[in-house]
Design an enzyme around this catalytic site. Structure first.
Site, PDB file in Angstrom:
ATOM      1  N   LYS A  94      -5.196  -1.088   5.566  1.00  0.00           N
ATOM      2  CA  LYS A  94      -5.640   0.152   5.057  1.00  0.00           C
ATOM      3  C   LYS A  94      -6.667   0.302   4.090  1.00  0.00           C
ATOM      4  O   LYS A  94      -7.490   1.340   4.277  1.00  0.00           O
ATOM      5  CB  LYS A  94      -4.146   0.925   4.629  1.00  0.00           C
ATOM      6  N   SER A 126       4.446   2.082  17.126  1.00  0.00           N
ATOM      7  CA  SER A 126       3.342   3.057  17.485  1.00  0.00           C
ATOM      8  C   SER A 126       2.973   3.177  18.989  1.00  0.00           C
ATOM      9  O   SER A 126       2.848   3.993  19.547  1.00  0.00           O
ATOM     10  CB  SER A 126       2.282   3.181  16.647  1.00  0.00           C
ATOM     11  N   ASP A 129      -1.084   9.818   6.318  1.00  0.00           N
ATOM     12  CA  ASP A 129       0.462   9.540   5.440  1.00  0.00           C
ATOM     13  C   ASP A 129       0.629  10.780   4.511  1.00  0.00           C
ATOM     14  O   ASP A 129       1.652  11.390   4.608  1.00  0.00           O
ATOM     15  CB  ASP A 129       0.455   8.459   4.706  1.00  0.00           C
TER      16      ASP A 129
HETATM   17  P1  NAP Z   1       3.663  -0.811  -2.029  1.00  0.00           P
HETATM   18  O1  NAP Z   1       2.291  -0.399  -2.210  1.00  0.00           O
HETATM   19  O2  NAP Z   1       3.846  -2.200  -2.026  1.00  0.00           O
HETATM   20  O3  NAP Z   1       4.527  -0.422  -3.199  1.00  0.00           O
HETATM   21  C1  NAP Z   1       5.729  -0.430  -3.517  1.00  0.00           C
HETATM   22  C2  NAP Z   1       6.324   0.415  -4.598  1.00  0.00           C
HETATM   23  O4  NAP Z   1       7.616   0.060  -4.734  1.00  0.00           O
HETATM   24  C3  NAP Z   1       5.738   0.104  -5.966  1.00  0.00           C
HETATM   25  O5  NAP Z   1       5.691   1.022  -6.822  1.00  0.00           O
HETATM   26  C4  NAP Z   1       6.863  -1.057  -6.605  1.00  0.00           C
HETATM   27  O6  NAP Z   1       6.899  -0.841  -7.926  1.00  0.00           O
HETATM   28  C5  NAP Z   1       8.138  -0.294  -5.998  1.00  0.00           C
HETATM   29  N1  NAP Z   1       9.066  -1.252  -5.832  1.00  0.00           N
HETATM   30  C6  NAP Z   1       9.065  -2.444  -5.121  1.00  0.00           C
HETATM   31  N2  NAP Z   1      10.136  -3.080  -5.440  1.00  0.00           N
HETATM   32  C7  NAP Z   1      11.226  -2.220  -6.166  1.00  0.00           C
HETATM   33  C8  NAP Z   1      12.335  -2.562  -6.717  1.00  0.00           C
HETATM   34  N3  NAP Z   1      13.071  -3.723  -6.236  1.00  0.00           N
HETATM   35  N4  NAP Z   1      12.859  -1.537  -7.428  1.00  0.00           N
HETATM   36  C9  NAP Z   1      11.932  -0.381  -7.830  1.00  0.00           C
HETATM   37  N5  NAP Z   1      10.929  -0.226  -7.177  1.00  0.00           N
HETATM   38  C10 NAP Z   1      10.282  -1.254  -6.338  1.00  0.00           C
HETATM   39  O7  NAP Z   1       4.394  -0.318  -0.590  1.00  0.00           O
HETATM   40  P2  NAP Z   1       3.605   1.034   0.167  1.00  0.00           P
HETATM   41  O8  NAP Z   1       2.696   0.810   1.112  1.00  0.00           O
HETATM   42  O9  NAP Z   1       3.325   2.206  -0.698  1.00  0.00           O
HETATM   43  O10 NAP Z   1       5.116   1.380   0.944  1.00  0.00           O
HETATM   44  C11 NAP Z   1       6.160   1.898   0.387  1.00  0.00           C
HETATM   45  C12 NAP Z   1       7.277   2.324   1.741  1.00  0.00           C
HETATM   46  O11 NAP Z   1       6.767   3.225   2.115  1.00  0.00           O
HETATM   47  C13 NAP Z   1       7.610   1.251   2.584  1.00  0.00           C
HETATM   48  O12 NAP Z   1       9.096   1.031   2.642  1.00  0.00           O
HETATM   49  C14 NAP Z   1       6.942   1.566   3.733  1.00  0.00           C
HETATM   50  O13 NAP Z   1       7.451   1.190   5.214  1.00  0.00           O
HETATM   51  C15 NAP Z   1       6.950   3.120   3.583  1.00  0.00           C
HETATM   52  N6  NAP Z   1       6.123   4.003   4.519  1.00  0.00           N
HETATM   53  C16 NAP Z   1       6.598   4.506   5.361  1.00  0.00           C
HETATM   54  C17 NAP Z   1       5.564   5.295   6.106  1.00  0.00           C
HETATM   55  C18 NAP Z   1       6.173   6.083   7.328  1.00  0.00           C
HETATM   56  O14 NAP Z   1       5.634   6.343   8.113  1.00  0.00           O
HETATM   57  N7  NAP Z   1       7.627   6.601   7.172  1.00  0.00           N
HETATM   58  C19 NAP Z   1       4.320   5.322   6.119  1.00  0.00           C
HETATM   59  C20 NAP Z   1       3.840   4.624   4.958  1.00  0.00           C
HETATM   60  C21 NAP Z   1       4.852   3.821   4.187  1.00  0.00           C
HETATM   61  P3  NAP Z   1       6.146  -1.910  -9.091  1.00  0.00           P
HETATM   62  O15 NAP Z   1       4.897  -0.833  -9.419  1.00  0.00           O
HETATM   63  O16 NAP Z   1       7.082  -1.896 -10.207  1.00  0.00           O
HETATM   64  O17 NAP Z   1       6.061  -3.056  -8.512  1.00  0.00           O
END
Ligand code: NAP
Length: 563
Positions: A324, A270, A376
């Site tokens: 957040k 960022s 987001d």
């Molecule tokens: P989070 O709150 O930790 O949620 C992770 C999710 O992934 C949960 O639903 C979890 O399932 C699932 N998961 C984790 N490991 C898994 C596996 N091995 N197989 C299947 N499902 C799995 O994470 P978050 O903050 O929402 O972020 C998610 C992704 O979005 C990250 O990679 C982040 O970098 C990306 N992101 C990108 C942007 C962008 O600007 N491009 C912005 C925000 C976030 P369970 O419920 O079963 O544990």
């Protein structure tokens, strides 16, 4: 004007000179020769002429410093020899026929205060109001603490500032949190008001704002290294970072401050993106890394101090993991406690999390309105709309039930689309669906399903909101959707991924192989950053530039990691 000084650790004078020339070419105003690794005080016949020659040939004005071990340096020789060297340097013109005595000598307050004899000798070598000799070198009196903030900080500062021979007072200590920057910047402002040249720097990762914002508070100088590994104190930025990333020369008293709050935060792209954007649209702002320890209490205390400081001018932040949820909690708490300046958008409340802070200030600099937003979700919905058109007639499958899944699902529902949540842990998907239904009745447009049902759902889009496929995440190199399920999707399905490292995730690679339309995580990143930029500057973000800057960084990191 705040100068940029490149510290050069002298091991051999020839390479020190080469570094000084490089420093000049890269845009430095002066260099500091740290001679304490070269000058031992035990071989004056060879060492003293070598230091004199080095100073005389330096292509920039220079500070000469021979830092003793007690103040974090390497000099462990006798004080007498070091003080004699200072005398020789300050009077170099007459003593050695050398053209240029150093512009400054840096002497620690502790050394200077040690004895009347030392003070007299140093005062003979530097320019000051009572000086009768023809000398020009200025005295920098300095004080350092590599561990913490010294308890007697203000006693030290008062002593340096009151000393008639001290042309520049310097204080540097290890910042314990971002809040220490505020004290350092106040010290600069007070010195400025008293007409004293001052350097006030925080060491370590929490002290970086004091280094970058030095021109905003009219510090005498800031230090920047030629190479990351050449830092003489922790937290020094490189000169390229200072000039190119932070646009140091455009920072001044009216510059507004922005930054990314998180922990860890040093890998965030960022700062590069937003600073390039400020440059492109001519916005007088600078965007910093703002690390805050993970606990809510630390977050709250630090952020409130930064917001309420009268001249720090914090006008906006991106907020990332783990803060957040903390941001929304703080906003609601402050509002409930009667601080009507705080406002939260509907999506942030639905998500229980926010990634954007917008602070509007009145003419006196007081924060008069503080908005807490979630960009987001809207960025994801906008990317889907670009690919699909109006979302009202479309079904979007959201993979995951975490914070990103919640924001994406809520934004699609807000726009009248249908959402199906698929998550590894079905109970979590069901809980999320129940919570979202409470906000977005009627319930018909929100379902949960097992992954095996994916083809039967005939989705218009599948949005991966898990970290699966991310470098260093759970299942790097894996796709959250097996190829056989992907292959069974309708040809018009759009596949979107929130993961942007790597840029082409295994999911996107498989989708492209079978000619499905894709949206990468970079589009989501750029979209949420663009909404933040617009909220802070009231101008549309240069999205093409954002994409280019972010892509270059991600590609170069991938190349370095050998991906
Ligand atoms: P989070 O709150 O930790 O949620 C992770 C999710 O992934 C949960 O639903 C979890 O399932 C699932 N998961 C984790 N490991 C898994 C596996 N091995 N197989 C299947 N499902 C799995 O994470 P978050 O903050 O929402 O972020 C998610 C992704 O979005 C990250 O990679 C982040 O970098 C990306 N992101 C990108 C942007 C962008 O600007 N491009 C912005 C925000 C976030 P369970 O419920 O079963 O544990």
């Amino acid at each position: 004007m705040t100068l940029i000084c490149v510290p050069i650790f002298v091991n051999d004078p020839e390479s020190a000179l080469a570094d000084a020339t490089e420093a000049r070419d890269r845009g430095a105003d002066l260099v500091e020769f740290r001679i304490d690794g070269f000058y031992s005080g035990r071989d004056d016949e060879n060492e003293v002429p070598a230091v004199l020659r080095l100073v005389a040939r330096c292509p920039l004005p220079c500070i000469v410093t021979c830092r003793p071990v007690l103040e974090g340096g390497q000099y462990d020789g006798p004080d007498d020899a070091r003080v004699s060297l200072y005398e020789r340097l300050g009077t170099a013109q007459t003593a050695a026929g050398v053209e240029h005595p150093p512009t400054y000598l840096d002497v620690e307050l502790a050394t200077y205060a040690r004895s009347e004899n030392i003070r007299q000798k140093i005062n003979l070598a530097v320019d000051h109001p009572g000086q009768v000799r023809d000398v020009s070198t200025g005295l920098v009196l300095s004080s350092h603490d590599f561990q913490t903030r010294p308890e007697d900080l203000f006693r030290r500062i008062n002593r340096m500032v009151a000393e008639p021979a001290c042309r520049v007072a310097k204080v540097a200590y290890r910042a314990r949190s971002l809040r220490d920057n505020l004290e350092l910047l106040d010290i600069l402002a007070e010195a400025r008001a008293a007409g004293k040249a001052m350097i006030a720097l925080g060491m370590g990762p929490y002290g970086v704002p004091s280094r970058v914002l030095a021109p905003k508070f009219e510090a005498f100088l800031t230090f920047a290294t030629l190479r990351a590994e050449a830092a003489t104190a922790p937290g020094q930025p490189t000169i390229d970072e200072l000039l190119q990333l932070y646009r140091f020369r455009s920072i001044g008293p009216s510059t507004r401050v922005y930054g990314v709050i998180g922990h860890p935060v040093e890998h965030s792209i960022s700062p590069a993106v937003h600073n390039a954007g400020f440059e492109a649209v001519g916005h007088d702002g600078v965007y910093l890394f703002l690390p805050i320890q993970p606990e809510f209490e630390q977050f709250k205390a630090t952020l409130l101090s930064l917001i309420d400081h009268p001249s720090f001018d914090l006008c906006g932040c991106s907020v990332t993991i783990p803060h957040k949820e903390h941001l929304l909690r703080l906003a609601l708490e402050q509002y409930e406690e009667g601080d009507g300046r705080w406002h939260t958008d509907n999506l942030a409340r639905v998500c229980g999390a926010a990634n954007t802070l917008v602070i509007r200030r009145d003419r006196s600099g007081r924060a008069e309105r503080i908005d807490v937003l979630n960009t987001d979700g809207p960025a994801a919905a906008a990317a889907l709309e670009l690919a699909l058109g109006d979302l009202r007639s479309h079904r979007v499958v959201v993979l995951g039930a975490g914070g990103t899944a919640r924001a994406v699902a809520a934004s699609v529902l807000e726009r009248g689309g249908q959402v199906v949540i698929i998550n590894r842990t079905p109970d979590r998907a069901a809980r999320l669906a129940d919570e979202l239904r409470a906000h977005f009745a009627p319930a018909a447009s929100l379902l949960t399903a097992p992954l095996s049902d994916l083809p039967d759902l005939r989705p218009n889009a599948v949005f991966n909101c898990t970290a699966v496929g991310m470098t260093g995440g759970p299942g790097p190199g894996q796709s959250p959707v097996p190829d056989e399920l992907l292959g069974a999707l309708p040809r018009h399905s759009v596949i979107a991924d929130s993961v942007y490292s790597p840029l082409t995730t295994p999911l996107l690679a498989s989708a492209r192989q079978i000619s499905l339309q894709t949206i990468d995580g970079l589009a989501l990143f750029v979209g949420q950053a663009a909404l933040q930029f617009q909220a802070w500057t009231d101008r549309p973000a240069p999205r093409g530039l954002f994409t280019q800057v972010a892509r270059e960084i991600l590609e170069s990191r991938a190349a370095q990691a050998g991906q």
